[in-house]
Design a protein around this motif. Sequence first.
Motif, PDB file in Angstrom:
ATOM      1  N   UNK A 138      -8.672  10.717  -5.587  1.00  0.00           N
ATOM      2  CA  UNK A 138      -8.760   9.279  -5.879  1.00  0.00           C
ATOM      3  C   UNK A 138      -8.538   8.446  -4.622  1.00  0.00           C
ATOM      4  N   UNK A 139      -8.625   9.069  -3.469  1.00  0.00           N
ATOM      5  CA  UNK A 139      -8.343   8.365  -2.217  1.00  0.00           C
ATOM      6  C   UNK A 139      -9.215   7.133  -2.049  1.00  0.00           C
ATOM      7  N   UNK A 140     -10.526   7.272  -2.262  1.00  0.00           N
ATOM      8  CA  UNK A 140     -11.425   6.149  -2.066  1.00  0.00           C
ATOM      9  C   UNK A 140     -11.103   4.983  -2.980  1.00  0.00           C
ATOM     10  N   UNK A 141     -10.796   5.280  -4.242  1.00  0.00           N
ATOM     11  CA  UNK A 141     -10.488   4.230  -5.211  1.00  0.00           C
ATOM     12  C   UNK A 141      -9.151   3.551  -4.908  1.00  0.00           C
ATOM     13  N   UNK A 142      -8.167   4.339  -4.499  1.00  0.00           N
ATOM     14  CA  UNK A 142      -6.872   3.757  -4.163  1.00  0.00           C
ATOM     15  C   UNK A 142      -6.977   2.940  -2.879  1.00  0.00           C
ATOM     16  N   UNK A 143      -7.743   3.436  -1.912  1.00  0.00           N
ATOM     17  CA  UNK A 143      -7.957   2.695  -0.670  1.00  0.00           C
ATOM     18  C   UNK A 143      -8.623   1.353  -0.954  1.00  0.00           C
ATOM     19  N   UNK A 144      -9.619   1.360  -1.837  1.00  0.00           N
ATOM     20  CA  UNK A 144     -10.303   0.112  -2.204  1.00  0.00           C
ATOM     21  C   UNK A 144      -9.331  -0.868  -2.853  1.00  0.00           C
ATOM     22  N   UNK A 145      -8.489  -0.371  -3.742  1.00  0.00           N
ATOM     23  CA  UNK A 145      -7.503  -1.215  -4.406  1.00  0.00           C
ATOM     24  C   UNK A 145      -6.527  -1.816  -3.394  1.00  0.00           C
ATOM     25  N   UNK A 146      -6.013  -0.976  -2.500  1.00  0.00           N
ATOM     26  CA  UNK A 146      -5.060  -1.445  -1.491  1.00  0.00           C
ATOM     27  C   UNK A 146      -5.721  -2.421  -0.522  1.00  0.00           C
ATOM     28  N   UNK A 206      -9.308   6.822 -11.408  1.00  0.00           N
ATOM     29  CA  UNK A 206      -8.052   6.139 -11.694  1.00  0.00           C
ATOM     30  C   UNK A 206      -7.831   5.969 -13.193  1.00  0.00           C
ATOM     31  N   UNK A 207      -8.908   5.823 -13.971  1.00  0.00           N
ATOM     32  CA  UNK A 207      -8.714   5.621 -15.404  1.00  0.00           C
ATOM     33  C   UNK A 207      -8.261   6.879 -16.125  1.00  0.00           C
ATOM     34  N   UNK A 208      -8.146   7.987 -15.381  1.00  0.00           N
ATOM     35  CA  UNK A 208      -7.606   9.224 -15.931  1.00  0.00           C
ATOM     36  C   UNK A 208      -6.274   9.576 -15.280  1.00  0.00           C
ATOM     37  N   UNK A 209      -5.739   8.668 -14.473  1.00  0.00           N
ATOM     38  CA  UNK A 209      -4.577   8.985 -13.636  1.00  0.00           C
ATOM     39  C   UNK A 209      -3.393   8.082 -13.939  1.00  0.00           C
ATOM     40  N   UNK A 210      -2.200   8.610 -13.674  1.00  0.00           N
ATOM     41  CA  UNK A 210      -0.957   7.841 -13.757  1.00  0.00           C
ATOM     42  C   UNK A 210      -0.502   7.506 -12.337  1.00  0.00           C
ATOM     43  N   UNK A 263      -3.883  -5.851  -0.405  1.00  0.00           N
ATOM     44  CA  UNK A 263      -2.793  -5.792   0.567  1.00  0.00           C
ATOM     45  C   UNK A 263      -3.198  -6.091   1.994  1.00  0.00           C
ATOM     46  N   UNK A 264      -4.437  -5.895   2.356  1.00  0.00           N
ATOM     47  CA  UNK A 264      -4.778  -5.984   3.779  1.00  0.00           C
ATOM     48  C   UNK A 264      -4.483  -7.353   4.369  1.00  0.00           C
ATOM     49  N   UNK A 265      -4.705  -8.405   3.626  1.00  0.00           N
ATOM     50  CA  UNK A 265      -4.481  -9.741   4.167  1.00  0.00           C
ATOM     51  C   UNK A 265      -3.022  -9.912   4.605  1.00  0.00           C
ATOM     52  N   UNK A 266      -2.108  -9.293   3.851  1.00  0.00           N
ATOM     53  CA  UNK A 266      -0.691  -9.470   4.131  1.00  0.00           C
ATOM     54  C   UNK A 266      -0.110  -8.351   4.987  1.00  0.00           C
ATOM     55  N   UNK A 267      -0.769  -7.214   4.956  1.00  0.00           N
ATOM     56  CA  UNK A 267      -0.306  -6.055   5.711  1.00  0.00           C
ATOM     57  C   UNK A 267      -1.469  -5.509   6.540  1.00  0.00           C
ATOM     58  N   UNK A 268      -1.813  -6.136   7.654  1.00  0.00           N
ATOM     59  CA  UNK A 268      -2.942  -5.664   8.465  1.00  0.00           C
ATOM     60  C   UNK A 268      -2.787  -4.175   8.795  1.00  0.00           C
ATOM     61  N   UNK A 269      -3.876  -3.438   8.652  1.00  0.00           N
ATOM     62  CA  UNK A 269      -3.840  -2.028   8.983  1.00  0.00           C
ATOM     63  C   UNK A 269      -3.272  -1.159   7.881  1.00  0.00           C
ATOM     64  N   UNK A 318      -0.763  -5.975 -11.300  1.00  0.00           N
ATOM     65  CA  UNK A 318      -1.773  -6.406 -12.266  1.00  0.00           C
ATOM     66  C   UNK A 318      -3.086  -5.666 -12.036  1.00  0.00           C
ATOM     67  N   UNK A 319      -3.483  -5.559 -10.752  1.00  0.00           N
ATOM     68  CA  UNK A 319      -4.729  -4.859 -10.433  1.00  0.00           C
ATOM     69  C   UNK A 319      -4.635  -3.378 -10.782  1.00  0.00           C
ATOM     70  N   UNK A 320      -3.487  -2.754 -10.479  1.00  0.00           N
ATOM     71  CA  UNK A 320      -3.306  -1.329 -10.773  1.00  0.00           C
ATOM     72  C   UNK A 320      -3.317  -1.079 -12.273  1.00  0.00           C
TER      73      UNK A 320
END
Length: 266
Positions: free
Chosen positions: A246-254, A146-150, A258-264, A174-176
């Motif tokens: 970057x799927x794993x890193x984006x999944x971790x971020x989401x 992610x630190x190399x990505x837009x 987001x999971x608490x507010x958007x289950x699944x 903020x996290x992104x």
Amino acid sequence: MTTDHTKLLQIAHEVTDEAKEIFLQEPPGDYTPKGDRDFATEVDFAIERTVRERLAKLTPDIGFVGEEYGGDQDAERYWCLDPIDGTINYAASSPLCAISLALIEDGQPTIGIIDAPRLGDRYSASLGAGSTRNHQPIASAEAKNLNEAISSFGDFSVAQGYEDRYRQQREILDAAAKKFRRVRMLGTAALDLAWLADGKHAAAIIIGGQLWDIAAGQVIAQEAGAIILRTPFNNDTTTIGCARGVLGQVTELADEHLRERFPGTV
């Protein structure tokens, strides 16, 4: 019943050509308010009327849903149009706006066209046939970190009663911003996903998008090799897309934000 995707994609290109001509030839005209700080222009309505009428003649067995005049989203097969995604940008003479047309079958997009007239770019895809920009094949980014990505980030809704959503958006923004090389806000979900497909960005985070905002971009991004983490097609959904690397890193971020507010979500 018209079922051949090659033929339907050609029809979609033809009607998008007509929509593009209206976009380029007609002035925005009067604004019709659509809530707090939001509006549609006369060109939004003119494009939707033209595309709706043309597709009704060319594909009478397929339904139609548009942002401005609506339609039956419960139909088995229908065209879905955002006549101008990024109307606020369009009215301000920004090039970051696009015509977005998709075919939805059994709840999922199978054909998509995103045309950005002021950029001179047209993105298109059909299920299983890959994605193109100006008829040349495209592929999503090969980013690994992610630190190399837009990443693009969907703009903030101006609808009333969205205070909780603002907090959600600020949290993940903020996290992104702490993870990605840069975060960009284009003001058009269609181009967020088109640029994901084209490798310009390695991720797209869109909170609160509508069906017509997302549908064409989803199939274009997926056919270019990107991953779409969540796109249930009901009103007010969240879509997060990314390059495979970057799927794993984006999944971790989401997952964290987001999971608490958007289950699944992921």
